[in-house]
Design a protein around this motif. Structure first.
Motif, PDB file in Angstrom:
ATOM      1  N   LEU A   1     -64.833 -68.056  42.643  1.00 23.30           N
ATOM      2  CA  LEU A   1     -66.282 -67.887  42.739  1.00 23.30           C
ATOM      3  C   LEU A   1     -66.817 -68.223  44.130  1.00 23.30           C
ATOM      4  CD1 LEU A   1     -67.361 -69.386  39.289  1.00 23.30           C
ATOM      5  CD2 LEU A   1     -66.737 -67.032  39.855  1.00 23.30           C
ATOM      6  N   ASP A   2     -65.929 -68.630  45.032  1.00 23.95           N
ATOM      7  CA  ASP A   2     -66.346 -68.968  46.392  1.00 23.95           C
ATOM      8  C   ASP A   2     -66.568 -67.712  47.230  1.00 23.95           C
ATOM      9  OD1 ASP A   2     -66.379 -71.702  46.036  1.00 23.95           O
ATOM     10  OD2 ASP A   2     -64.300 -71.974  46.678  1.00 23.95           O
TER      11      ASP A   2
ATOM     12  N   THR B   1     -61.205 -71.723  37.116  1.00 25.37           N
ATOM     13  CA  THR B   1     -62.250 -71.291  38.041  1.00 25.37           C
ATOM     14  C   THR B   1     -62.146 -72.091  39.337  1.00 25.37           C
ATOM     15  OG1 THR B   1     -63.713 -70.792  36.191  1.00 25.37           O
ATOM     16  CG2 THR B   1     -64.740 -71.023  38.331  1.00 25.37           C
ATOM     17  N   LEU B   2     -62.339 -71.407  40.438  1.00 21.50           N
ATOM     18  CA  LEU B   2     -62.362 -72.050  41.743  1.00 21.50           C
ATOM     19  C   LEU B   2     -63.770 -71.920  42.307  1.00 21.50           C
ATOM     20  CD1 LEU B   2     -60.693 -73.357  44.044  1.00 21.50           C
ATOM     21  CD2 LEU B   2     -60.365 -71.064  44.939  1.00 21.50           C
TER      22      LEU B   2
ATOM     23  N   ALA C   1     -62.608 -63.386  47.954  1.00 21.85           N
ATOM     24  CA  ALA C   1     -63.862 -64.022  47.552  1.00 21.85           C
ATOM     25  C   ALA C   1     -64.483 -63.283  46.376  1.00 21.85           C
ATOM     26  CB  ALA C   1     -64.834 -64.024  48.728  1.00 21.85           C
ATOM     27  N   ASN C   2     -65.089 -64.037  45.479  1.00 24.71           N
ATOM     28  CA  ASN C   2     -65.798 -63.466  44.324  1.00 24.71           C
ATOM     29  C   ASN C   2     -64.964 -62.458  43.535  1.00 24.71           C
ATOM     30  OD1 ASN C   2     -68.299 -64.892  44.862  1.00 24.71           O
ATOM     31  ND2 ASN C   2     -68.420 -63.579  46.666  1.00 24.71           N
ATOM     32  N   SER C   3     -63.721 -62.796  43.290  1.00 24.38           N
ATOM     33  CA  SER C   3     -62.862 -61.928  42.485  1.00 24.38           C
ATOM     34  C   SER C   3     -61.906 -62.798  41.676  1.00 24.38           C
ATOM     35  CB  SER C   3     -62.110 -60.936  43.371  1.00 24.38           C
ATOM     36  OG  SER C   3     -61.250 -61.618  44.238  1.00 24.38           O
ATOM     37  N   GLU C   4     -60.992 -62.161  40.981  1.00 23.05           N
ATOM     38  CA  GLU C   4     -60.060 -62.900  40.140  1.00 23.05           C
ATOM     39  C   GLU C   4     -58.687 -62.269  40.174  1.00 23.05           C
ATOM     40  OE1 GLU C   4     -60.579 -61.329  35.644  1.00 23.05           O
ATOM     41  OE2 GLU C   4     -62.279 -62.490  36.393  1.00 23.05           O
ATOM     42  N   ALA C   5     -57.713 -63.049  39.746  1.00 20.96           N
ATOM     43  CA  ALA C   5     -56.335 -62.573  39.632  1.00 20.96           C
ATOM     44  C   ALA C   5     -55.767 -63.129  38.333  1.00 20.96           C
ATOM     45  CB  ALA C   5     -55.505 -63.039  40.821  1.00 20.96           C
TER      46      ALA C   5
END
Length: 114
Positions: free
Chosen positions: A60-61, A34-35, A80-84
């Motif tokens: 999460l930034d 998590t960032l 921003a507010n996503s994932e990979a």
């Protein structure tokens, strides 16, 4: 007729190879990173050496970040507010550094394969 059989056999072999390759790459465990506030949590993540894995990075930034690891050959902007998610091929035991390139002073981490 022989040409047709050869082409058909090649097609079957390619399909079989694709299945085996996909299965072996997708095997293994999934790890999540998590960032938040331009810092990785956990800053150190341990995975099994010599075993393929999946790494999910959640940003999460409110700003995008570029996840980069030269040793792992990964470089991707995560909005921003996503994932990979990234497929990690079987790694030799060792330490593999990664950073959030847009905030390298605070977004640092290390993947440990053991």
């Amino acid at each position: 007729m022989t040409h047709f059989i050869t082409k058909r056999l090649m097609g079957v072999m390619i399909c079989a190879f694709s299945f085996v390759t996909h299965t072996s790459v997708s095997a293994g465990e999934t790890y999540t990173l998590t960032l938040k506030d331009h810092r990785f949590e956990p800053a150190q993540i341990t995975i099994k050496a010599e075993t393929p894995a999946t790494l999910i990075v959640k940003n999460l930034d409110a700003a995008p970040e570029e996840f980069e690891s030269k040793p792992l050959r990964i470089e991707k902007i995560i909005p921003a507010n996503s994932e990979a998610s990234f497929m990690i091929h079987a790694l030799k035991a060792g330490r593999y550094k990664f950073v959030g390139e847009f905030h390298e002073d605070s977004a640092k981490g290390e993947l440990v394969a053991e």
